[in-house]
Design a protein around this motif. Sequence first.
Motif, short mmCIF file in Angstrom:
data_model
loop_
_atom_site.label_atom_id
_atom_site.label_comp_id
_atom_site.label_asym_id
_atom_site.label_seq_id
_atom_site.Cartn_x
_atom_site.Cartn_y
_atom_site.Cartn_z
N ASN A 238 8.27 6.95 3.57
CA ASN A 238 8.51 6.91 5.02
C ASN A 238 7.74 5.77 5.66
OD1 ASN A 238 10.27 9.13 5.15
ND2 ASN A 238 8.57 10.59 5.20
N ILE A 239 6.47 5.65 5.30
CA ILE A 239 5.65 4.55 5.82
C ILE A 239 6.16 3.21 5.29
CG2 ILE A 239 3.32 3.52 5.81
CD1 ILE A 239 3.56 5.97 7.60
N LEU A 240 6.61 3.21 4.04
CA LEU A 240 7.17 1.99 3.46
C LEU A 240 8.36 1.50 4.29
CD1 LEU A 240 7.48 -0.13 1.18
CD2 LEU A 240 8.95 1.52 0.01
N LEU A 241 9.29 2.38 4.59
CA LEU A 241 10.48 1.98 5.34
C LEU A 241 10.14 1.48 6.74
CD1 LEU A 241 12.98 4.78 4.25
CD2 LEU A 241 13.14 2.35 3.70
N THR B 280 27.92 -6.92 -4.44
CA THR B 280 27.42 -6.22 -5.63
C THR B 280 25.99 -5.76 -5.38
OG1 THR B 280 28.79 -7.62 -7.06
CG2 THR B 280 26.97 -6.42 -8.11
N MET B 281 25.72 -4.49 -5.68
CA MET B 281 24.39 -3.92 -5.47
C MET B 281 23.88 -3.32 -6.77
SD MET B 281 25.33 -2.10 -1.82
CE MET B 281 23.75 -1.30 -1.54
N GLU B 282 22.58 -3.37 -6.94
CA GLU B 282 21.96 -2.87 -8.17
C GLU B 282 20.69 -2.11 -7.81
OE1 GLU B 282 19.73 -4.92 -11.95
OE2 GLU B 282 21.39 -6.01 -11.01
N VAL B 283 20.62 -0.84 -8.13
CA VAL B 283 19.48 0.00 -7.77
C VAL B 283 18.27 -0.30 -8.67
CG1 VAL B 283 18.60 2.37 -7.67
CG2 VAL B 283 20.90 1.87 -6.85
N LEU B 284 17.11 -0.45 -8.04
CA LEU B 284 15.86 -0.65 -8.77
C LEU B 284 15.04 0.65 -8.81
CD1 LEU B 284 14.74 -4.07 -7.24
CD2 LEU B 284 15.91 -3.70 -9.41
N PHE B 285 14.95 1.33 -7.68
CA PHE B 285 14.21 2.59 -7.56
C PHE B 285 14.99 3.56 -6.68
CE2 PHE B 285 10.95 -0.69 -7.99
CZ PHE B 285 10.15 -0.18 -9.00
N ARG B 286 14.89 4.85 -6.99
CA ARG B 286 15.40 5.90 -6.10
C ARG B 286 14.21 6.70 -5.58
NH1 ARG B 286 21.19 6.42 -6.13
NH2 ARG B 286 20.71 7.69 -4.30
N PHE B 287 14.33 7.18 -4.35
CA PHE B 287 13.26 8.02 -3.81
C PHE B 287 13.83 9.00 -2.78
CE2 PHE B 287 13.37 4.05 -1.35
CZ PHE B 287 13.48 4.50 -0.06
N GLU C 24 0.83 -1.21 0.00
CA GLU C 24 0.00 0.00 0.00
C GLU C 24 0.86 1.26 0.00
OE1 GLU C 24 -3.49 2.17 2.71
OE2 GLU C 24 -2.66 0.23 3.33
N ALA C 25 1.88 1.28 0.87
CA ALA C 25 2.75 2.45 0.97
C ALA C 25 3.56 2.66 -0.31
CB ALA C 25 3.68 2.31 2.17
N GLY D 209 16.99 -4.83 -0.77
CA GLY D 209 17.35 -3.86 0.26
C GLY D 209 16.52 -2.60 0.12
N PHE D 210 16.21 -1.98 1.25
CA PHE D 210 15.46 -0.72 1.29
C PHE D 210 16.21 0.22 2.22
CE2 PHE D 210 12.61 -4.04 0.15
CZ PHE D 210 11.59 -3.49 -0.61
N THR D 211 16.43 1.44 1.77
CA THR D 211 17.21 2.37 2.59
C THR D 211 16.81 3.82 2.31
OG1 THR D 211 19.46 3.13 3.11
CG2 THR D 211 19.06 2.44 0.84
N SER D 212 16.96 4.65 3.32
CA SER D 212 16.74 6.09 3.12
C SER D 212 18.04 6.79 2.72
CB SER D 212 16.21 6.73 4.42
OG SER D 212 17.13 6.54 5.47
N ASN D 213 19.16 6.05 2.79
CA ASN D 213 20.47 6.62 2.45
C ASN D 213 21.28 5.56 1.70
OD1 ASN D 213 23.09 7.68 2.37
ND2 ASN D 213 22.83 8.75 4.32
N TYR D 214 21.14 5.57 0.38
CA TYR D 214 21.79 4.53 -0.42
C TYR D 214 23.31 4.62 -0.37
CZ TYR D 214 23.12 1.56 -4.31
OH TYR D 214 23.71 0.58 -5.08
N ASP D 215 23.85 5.83 -0.39
CA ASP D 215 25.31 5.97 -0.38
C ASP D 215 25.92 5.37 0.88
OD1 ASP D 215 25.26 7.21 -2.82
OD2 ASP D 215 25.32 9.25 -2.02
N LEU D 216 25.27 5.61 2.03
CA LEU D 216 25.76 5.04 3.28
C LEU D 216 25.63 3.52 3.26
CD1 LEU D 216 26.81 5.33 6.17
CD2 LEU D 216 24.44 5.72 6.92
N SER D 217 24.51 3.03 2.77
CA SER D 217 24.29 1.58 2.69
C SER D 217 25.34 0.93 1.80
CB SER D 217 22.89 1.28 2.14
OG SER D 217 21.90 1.77 3.01
N LYS D 218 25.68 1.62 0.72
CA LYS D 218 26.67 1.09 -0.22
C LYS D 218 28.04 0.96 0.46
CE LYS D 218 27.94 1.60 -5.08
NZ LYS D 218 27.82 2.42 -6.29
#
Length: 311
Positions: free
Chosen positions: A235-238, A304-311, A227-228, A288-297
């Motif tokens: 925010n609700i998604l995370l 190896t990581m591959e981005v699907l969506f940015r928000f 739904e989120a 993976g789900f994150t509010s800060n992709y650079d930090l997660s990386k």
Amino acid sequence: MKESLFPAKILLFGEYVILKNSSGLSIPHNIYKGTLKVPSNSGLDKNILYSNSEIKKFHNFLSIYARKKKCISTKLDLKKLHEDIQKGIFFHSNIPQGYGVGSSGALVAAIYDKYAKNKLNKCFKKQNIIILKKIFSQMESFFHGKSSGIDPLICYLNQPLFIRSETDISIIGIPKKNTGKGAIFLLNSGIPSKTNSMIKLFLKKLKHDSFKTILIEFIKYNEKCIEAFLKEDFNILLKNVKLLSNWVFHHFSPMISKDFLKIWEYGIFNNIYYLKLCGSGGGGFFLGFTSNYDLSKKKLKKYTMEVLFRF
């Protein structure tokens, strides 16, 4: 042979519970794809030979199924498939096997597309979608023992699907975010998984009433995540993905490869990223789900990581 390409798929939400008639959200992933081919020369490439032998086994399964008159949903031109197997037909694909992104689903979709008699076109009417799902469920059971049919359906239609129940599946629009600090990403564990054994483990757990009770929590978090996501309320998604990730960590730990248990827990405890299964788990890709992709990386730099969506 005219080539038709079939993409990989990613089940964003709904792993396992779609087998129990619960909601799911699945998308095609065109970075990986495959097509049926006949070899252009008589070389003995081991990958071609392996793929050809797997298609031969699949043909044998479909032949037995047809003789028992179980496959009531569709008829395949098994004679033509046998002839093409003799010619060396193989599935030319870059979809990783055992990584939860639909390698078997793409092959099933390709076989149906090429050999089905009275083939249903890629019509997006709900009635046709449900019929196709039933056909694909029967066909893909060769690979996994039990299949919802969703993976081949996604690979065949090449459209995002919202699965509300076994009989309520529809094409849906999804967010097209390409900017922002946050991200949804694929994380490569580097370890293939055996989907069949993971599904057997889940079905074994379902025999216990106590597990059925706690699975209700998982379903609730799963519904809220879908739904989120569709509302683009990240925010609700995370918040709900964190709850989902924590639930999986405690109740689906056999589906998380051992090397990833600490990484999984670290993300939850430090609120840097949250991981969830991508398909059956046990290895392959994780989501993976994150509010800060650079930090997660930085924290996951070994993988190896591959981005699907940015928000």
